[in-house]
Write a protein that holds these residues in place. Structure first.
Motif, PDB file in Angstrom:
ATOM      1  N   ALA A 140       4.764   0.837   1.456  1.00 25.35           N
ATOM      2  CA  ALA A 140       5.096  -0.239   2.387  1.00 25.35           C
ATOM      3  C   ALA A 140       5.415  -1.507   1.602  1.00 25.35           C
ATOM      4  O   ALA A 140       4.638  -1.911   0.733  1.00 25.35           O
ATOM      5  N   ILE A 141       6.570  -2.120   1.878  1.00 24.76           N
ATOM      6  CA  ILE A 141       6.893  -3.391   1.215  1.00 24.76           C
ATOM      7  C   ILE A 141       6.684  -4.573   2.157  1.00 24.76           C
ATOM      8  O   ILE A 141       6.780  -5.726   1.755  1.00 24.76           O
ATOM      9  N   VAL A 175       9.840   0.102   4.276  1.00 28.32           N
ATOM     10  CA  VAL A 175       9.252   1.063   3.337  1.00 28.32           C
ATOM     11  C   VAL A 175      10.246   1.317   2.214  1.00 28.32           C
ATOM     12  O   VAL A 175      11.457   1.415   2.445  1.00 28.32           O
ATOM     13  N   GLU A 176       9.742   1.410   0.977  1.00 33.37           N
ATOM     14  CA  GLU A 176      10.563   1.829  -0.155  1.00 33.37           C
ATOM     15  C   GLU A 176      10.275   3.290  -0.471  1.00 33.37           C
ATOM     16  O   GLU A 176       9.115   3.705  -0.500  1.00 33.37           O
ATOM     17  N   GLN A 197      13.946   1.684   3.714  1.00 27.12           N
ATOM     18  CA  GLN A 197      14.116   2.000   5.132  1.00 27.12           C
ATOM     19  C   GLN A 197      13.349   1.012   5.994  1.00 27.12           C
ATOM     20  O   GLN A 197      12.303   0.498   5.601  1.00 27.12           O
ATOM     21  N   GLY A 198      13.930   0.765   7.175  1.00 27.55           N
ATOM     22  CA  GLY A 198      13.327  -0.191   8.085  1.00 27.55           C
ATOM     23  C   GLY A 198      13.139   0.377   9.475  1.00 27.55           C
ATOM     24  O   GLY A 198      13.152   1.600   9.690  1.00 27.55           O
ATOM     25  N   GLU A 199      12.977  -0.513  10.418  1.00 29.53           N
ATOM     26  CA  GLU A 199      12.701  -0.177  11.806  1.00 29.53           C
ATOM     27  C   GLU A 199      13.648   0.899  12.341  1.00 29.53           C
ATOM     28  O   GLU A 199      14.851   0.862  12.121  1.00 29.53           O
ATOM     29  N   SER A 239       0.839  -1.210   0.000  1.00 27.24           N
ATOM     30  CA  SER A 239       0.000   0.000   0.000  1.00 27.24           C
ATOM     31  C   SER A 239       0.870   1.255   0.000  1.00 27.24           C
ATOM     32  O   SER A 239       1.974   1.285   0.529  1.00 27.24           O
ATOM     33  N   ASP A 240       0.336   2.313  -0.632  1.00 30.20           N
ATOM     34  CA  ASP A 240       1.040   3.594  -0.695  1.00 30.20           C
ATOM     35  C   ASP A 240       0.897   4.344   0.624  1.00 30.20           C
ATOM     36  O   ASP A 240      -0.184   4.361   1.223  1.00 30.20           O
TER      37      ASP A 240
END
Length: 626
Positions: A98-99, A62-63, A75-77, A42-43
């Motif tokens: 969100a990936i 997230v990309e 990016q991550g946690e 989802s965006d």
């Protein structure tokens, strides 16, 4: 404060930039954020949409995309995104998707602006834009180790236990027993929070009081340790550990704003490093002969592998390994004097190269030299110092520090000479740089005193720094020498590997990565008159001088850290496998994440070399440069 907000605050405080901010500020942020959940695919942000908040990733990934739809970053946690769009006219410049199933905390615009205005650490962090993959990798490793993310003030669990300096030793011992402590801070008046002037420990009571058969009424000031080494409450636990390692301390006063606020002990650190390296240093310094020292090599390797597996950063690992090496050197010098008798004239034993930079790793050879008092007479004094140098050099070799192949050791009479000769050496090297002297520069321009008149080395550093920055021809020659080895990247940014020999299909990460970076940092440091030796500290001085373009110091720091950690983990794996340690990395054995970021680190070095060539263009007429 609600339980939910406490939990959010606790989580935020684990990550940059919140970990450097006051607890009450983080708690306020926690009370103001909203949470949002996004399913995979989802965006979150669409190009051009209006934005009035930033996002902190609690879980998921997230990309981030460029406006043209190309992937910009993942990016991550524990990372923040959206802030650059917020600061650029409140329009999304970097769309986000969100990936993975992702939970974010949403920080409203007014709170974000307030944090930027009131907290420099927060403003510095968000001012760098969406973090590069390399920066994320370095930050992630740092956050994963308690030694590097826990502040020293969190170790202080009780009020200071003090006593006035005019109290008797009997009174001090009684107070220690009453309070159940193994040390006592000594103050200069009756107030508990007054200036601390000394410390006594259980060991002091045994060795300075009981063993000396002193009377009970002896004032505590007569047996206390003065000139205290301290640590700041805002520093990290690993800073405290390195200080205690370097000075072989078991108790360390903690200061805040110049005032002592507590005391930490060796036992406080054990839960952060269960097999504490402090014990290894103590064993080195207690060894009675070279044989006892040599058997400790296995413990040094085990400590190194453990630090690597616990994600200690490269500065911590390099510093700890350097302290081990310095401790061996120090003890060998003491043993040499026990055998040879006291030195006939004052001297300083100095270390060079990676040990002087606090960047020593397994496999590093010994580089050292002797500075002798100007009263030195070779016919009278040299035999003593030759034997001392031989004892130390042979002992280091037995303890796992190979002889220098270039004979840069105090056993070489060329590197065993008076103070004035050393000054002349450096003057000559800087006034008339030759091929030979530039080969020496990678070793001799990193120097530190280990034993004896160490202030001589500090004075020499100051003289070198003052002269080097005023010697453009020398700096150009040094820069040209530093450009001799380039990162192993091909035209299409693929790795360039060895094509034959026993290291086929590998790259030497020291020769083609960390060493070129150390060399170019050294040139910039000399250009700004820095006396720092450690590469990270030199980068700090370079940053302060504003010598490099914006963001380049941070990029160099991240590249140095990432390449060093890849090298350290590779060496640790070799140790655990029981095979010979080397610096040859096979990229196919790295994860895609590591390969991607290693390429980025090499590219940083390549760009920095281009800037170095621009900053110090090679001039003509450098004697012997060819």
């Amino acid at each position: 404060m609600e339980v939910e907000h406490i939990e959010i605050a606790d989580y935020l405080s684990r990550f940059e930039p919140f970990e450097d901010m006051p607890d009450q500020v983080v708690q306020h942020v926690a009370s103001k954020v909203d949470a949002a959940y996004y399913k995979a695919g989802s965006d979150i942000l669409l190009s051009g949409q209006e934005i009035h908040q930033v996002y902190f990733i609690r879980s998921g990934a997230v990309e981030i995309f460029r406006k043209n739809g190309k992937l910009y970053n993942r990016q991550g946690e524990g990372t923040i995104f959206g802030h650059m769009s917020l600061m650029m006219n409140n329009r999304v410049r970097f769309p986000a998707r969100a990936i993975e199933d992702t939970l974010v905390y949403i920080i409203p615009e007014n709170l974000f602006v307030q944090l930027c205005d009131e907290h420099e650490a927060f403003a510095d962090y968000v001012g760098h834009g969406e973090q590069s993959g390399l920066r994320q990798a370095v930050s992630r490793a740092r956050r994963s180790n308690d030694l590097m993310r826990t502040r020293i003030h969190k170790l202080i669990s009780r009020d200071m236990v003090t006593i006035h300096q005019t109290a008797t030793v009997f009174d001090a011992a009684s107070r220690m027993t009453e309070q159940g402590v193994s040390s006592l801070l000594i103050t200069n008046d009756e107030k508990p929070n007054s200036g601390v002037v000394g410390i006594i420990t259980d060991q002091d009571l045994r060795t300075r009081f009981i063993a000396a058969a002193l009377p009970y009424e002896t004032p505590v000031s007569s047996i206390m340790s003065r000139d205290l080494i301290t640590v700041d409450a805002g520093q990290y636990i690993f800073d405290a550990m390195l200080i205690m390692l370097r000075y072989n301390l078991h108790h360390l006063p903690v200061n805040r704003s110049g005032r002592t606020v507590g005391l930490i002990a060796l036992s406080d650190l054990i839960r952060y490093e269960s097999q504490n390296s402090l014990f290894v240093v103590a064993r080195i310094l207690r060894a009675q002969n070279v044989q006892e020292l040599s058997v400790l090599q296995g413990e040094i390797e085990s400590s190194f592998a453990r630090m690597a597996n616990e994600n200690a950063n490269s500065h911590m690992v390099g510093s700890a390994m350097t302290i081990f090496g310095r401790s061996f050197t120090l003890r060998l010098l003491e043993l040499a004097q026990e055998e040879l008798g006291p030195p006939p004239i004052p001297f300083c034993f100095m270390t060079l190269g990676s040990m002087a930079r606090d960047e020593l790793l397994p496999g590093g050879d010994q580089d050292n030299a002797l500075i002798l008092d100007d009263s030195f007479d070779a016919a009278i004094h040299d035999e003593y110092f030759r034997q001392m140098a031989t004892f130390v050099s042979d002992g280091l070799a037995e303890c796992g520090y190979p002889y220098c192949k270039g004979e840069v050791m105090a056993t070489n009479e060329k590197w065993r000479c008076p103070k004035q000769v050393w000054v002349e050496y450096f003057d000559k090297w800087m006034d008339s740089p030759t091929r030979e002297s530039l080969l020496h520069s990678s070793i001799f321009f990193d120097l530190d005193g280990v034993y004896g008149q160490v202030e001589w080395v500090e004075k020499l550093k100051e003289q070198i720094a003052a002269k080097a920055r005023m010697s453009p021809a020398f700096l150009s020659a040094m820069a040209r020498n530093a450009l001799g080895r380039t990162p192993p990247l091909g035209f299409f940014k693929d790795f360039v590997l060895e094509q034959d020999g026993k290291h086929k299909n590998s790259l030497n990460i020291k020769q083609r990565g960390t060493a070129p970076l150390v060399s170019l940092v050294r040139v910039h440091a000399l250009a700004v008159g820095s006396t720092a030796q450690n590469s990270f500290e030199r980068l700090g001085d370079i940053s302060y001088a504003k010598l490099l373009p914006a963001g380049q110091v941070e990029a160099l720091r991240d590249a140095m850290e990432f390449m060093s950690m890849v090298r350290i983990r590779h060496q640790a794996e070799k140790i655990m496998q029981g095979t010979q340690v080397n610096n040859n990395i096979n990229p196919e054995e790295l994860s895609p994440f590591e390969r991607r970021n290693l390429k980025q680190a090499f590219q940083v070095v390549s760009n920095a070399q281009k800037f170095l060539k621009f900053k110090h263009p090679g001039g003509k007429g450098h004697k012997g440069m060819g």
